[in-house]
Design a protein around this motif. Structure first.
Motif, PDB file in Angstrom:
ATOM      1  N   THR A  92       0.864  -1.198  -0.117  1.00 26.48           N
ATOM      2  CA  THR A  92       0.316  -0.030   0.081  1.00 26.48           C
ATOM      3  C   THR A  92       1.016   1.303   0.003  1.00 26.48           C
ATOM      4  N   ARG A 108     -14.458  14.698   6.513  1.00 23.95           N
ATOM      5  CA  ARG A 108     -13.783  13.273   5.618  1.00 23.95           C
ATOM      6  C   ARG A 108     -13.121  12.318   6.606  1.00 23.95           C
ATOM      7  N   GLN A 152     -10.983  12.347   8.538  1.00 24.78           N
ATOM      8  CA  GLN A 152      -9.484  12.601   8.977  1.00 24.78           C
ATOM      9  C   GLN A 152      -9.312  13.326  10.155  1.00 24.78           C
ATOM     10  N   THR A 181      -2.882  15.804   3.130  1.00 30.96           N
ATOM     11  CA  THR A 181      -3.427  15.531   2.179  1.00 30.96           C
ATOM     12  C   THR A 181      -3.415  16.780   1.441  1.00 30.96           C
ATOM     13  N   ARG A 208      -2.004  17.413  -2.615  1.00 28.26           N
ATOM     14  CA  ARG A 208      -2.719  17.818  -3.738  1.00 28.26           C
ATOM     15  C   ARG A 208      -2.014  18.359  -5.090  1.00 28.26           C
ATOM     16  N   HIS A 213      -3.393   7.478   1.784  1.00 28.96           N
ATOM     17  CA  HIS A 213      -4.542   6.835   1.167  1.00 28.96           C
ATOM     18  C   HIS A 213      -5.700   7.752   1.294  1.00 28.96           C
ATOM     19  N   ALA A 214      -5.668   8.896   1.590  1.00 27.45           N
ATOM     20  CA  ALA A 214      -7.226   9.590   1.742  1.00 27.45           C
ATOM     21  C   ALA A 214      -7.257   9.936   0.250  1.00 27.45           C
ATOM     22  N   PRO A 215      -8.866   9.915   0.147  1.00 24.32           N
ATOM     23  CA  PRO A 215      -9.255  10.500  -1.336  1.00 24.32           C
ATOM     24  C   PRO A 215      -8.790  11.988  -1.594  1.00 24.32           C
ATOM     25  N   PRO A 216      -8.703  12.199  -2.766  1.00 23.69           N
ATOM     26  CA  PRO A 216      -8.123  13.675  -3.175  1.00 23.69           C
ATOM     27  C   PRO A 216      -9.166  14.350  -2.441  1.00 23.69           C
ATOM     28  N   ALA A 270     -11.826  17.059  -3.038  1.00 24.55           N
ATOM     29  CA  ALA A 270     -12.697  17.833  -3.997  1.00 24.55           C
ATOM     30  C   ALA A 270     -12.569  19.521  -4.196  1.00 24.55           C
TER      31      ALA A 270
END
Length: 368
Positions: free
Chosen positions: A22, A306, A308, A316, A320, A345-348, A350
């Motif tokens: 990962t 989020r 987090q 994060t 970006r 591993h956090a989503p980008p 938005a």
């Protein structure tokens, strides 16, 4: 199973087999080197003043998590040299088998010993400091050797020549700079190129509360007048982010959590005992202002939405930008290291999240 090392019985360490499953890596500029998106910096949390077994556990955990870049400097500790000595011991006993998987960096430029050669950008200081660092680290080479700061009294050609010589002597695989302005970084890259050695990385502070790398900087006339500086017209104002992109250089970020201001530690308005603000070396209680608390609490709410922590959101946010090769985090415990590494591993973010963060992510006096 145990193995004997220098007369001591120690348990044999074996890195986790799934350490890369990962892991997230990013390419350093236009080089061929990949670095983990989150790296481990051994600044003011490694050395004789800290529990050895705790430091050892953090380094083992980093390896198990695929955090293969370890960042040091000759003056890290305390005392100066302490972090290199401690890491060297742990490398020799636990991580030697994984040396080829590690990217180990160190730096020279700040005060290390008395007299005119104990700091600065001269070939004398850089060469002697690197040799001393290698002895403390118990290594024959480091992967990355930095000029830790620009020296306005030394021609950039001399500093660059010493860095290039470290590569030619086989004592460093790559060279880098830290704390240089955009104009200084450009001059360093050009001077290194004259030796056929590319500049790999620029390391600089960057966080939600310290965004100076985004701001255009007019070339300093004093820089152009320093010894050995080329006689040329001033260039158009460029930010450091634009500069590293133009040069094809990676950007490694330090102080991503603004010395702890971008964590949950001060959200109740107090200054916990043992915190950096309570010690006052790099952060003072005066930084815990009403304005800071309002912005930090608002960022905390965005992070919570989020799933987090505030620290994870801060990391994060830095990642970006693809020009950021790696974010350096410190760790005082394995749990803290694991928590920070989860940010990879956090989503980008938005677009609407970035927009909500923007008015809150402003420079804070005393944050760094």
């Amino acid at each position: 199973m145990s193995t004997r090392f220098r007369g001591q019985n120690m348990m044999t360490y074996r890195a986790a087999r799934n350490r890369y499953d990962t892991a997230v890596f990013r390419r350093a500029g236009r080089s061929g080197l990949d670095l983990p998106a989150i790296s481990l910096g051994l600044w003011h949390n490694f050395g004789p003043g800290h529990l050895f077994e705790g430091q050892r556990a953090i380094l083992r955990a980093a390896m198990d998590l695929g955090v293969t870049h370890i960042d040091l400097a000759n003056n890290y500790g305390p005392p100066p040299g302490g972090a290199e000595e401690t890491f060297g011991r742990i490398l020799a006993t636990d991580l030697r088998a994984y040396r080829d998987e590690l990217v180990i960096s160190t730096k020279a430029g700040y005060d290390m010993w008395p007299g005119p050669y104990g700091c600065g950008g001269s070939a004398k200081h850089l060469t002697a400091s690197l040799d001393a660092s290698l002895r403390r680290l118990q290594l024959d080479h480091v992967d990355i050797f930095y000029s830790h700061r620009p020296d306005p009294t030394v021609p950039i050609e001399e500093t660059a020549g010493a860095l290039a010589q470290a590569v030619r002597r086989g004592k460093a695989r790559y060279v880098a700079i830290s704390n240089y302005s955009p104009a200084e970084a450009t001059a360093a890259a050009e001077a290194l190129a004259a030796h056929g050695v590319p500049l790999l990385i620029h390391q600089e502070s960057y966080s939600m509360f310290d965004r100076h790398v985004e701001r255009p900087v007019t070339e300093d006339v004093a820089w152009r007048g320093r010894p050995g500086a080329p006689d040329r017209p001033a260039r158009a104002a460029r930010s450091l982010l634009e500069t590293v992109e133009d040069l094809g250089v990676g950007l490694v970020v330090f102080s991503p959590l603004a010395q702890g201001l971008l964590t949950d530690r001060y959200l109740d308005g107090g200054v916990p005992a043992g915190s950096r603000a309570s010690v006052g070396h790099f952060l003072t209680p005066g930084a815990i202002t009403a304005d800071y608390l309002a912005r930090a609490r608002a960022l905390h709410e965005i992070a919570a939405a989020r799933g987090q922590s505030l620290a994870q959101l801060a990391i994060t946010w830095l990642l970006r930008d693809q020009r950021v090769t790696s974010v350096l985090v410190g760790a005082s415990s394995v749990a803290q290291l694991r928590g920070n590494v989860e940010a990879r591993h956090a989503p980008p973010l938005a677009a609407e999240e970035i927009a909500a963060i923007e008015p809150l992510a402003v420079d804070t006096v005393g944050a760094v």
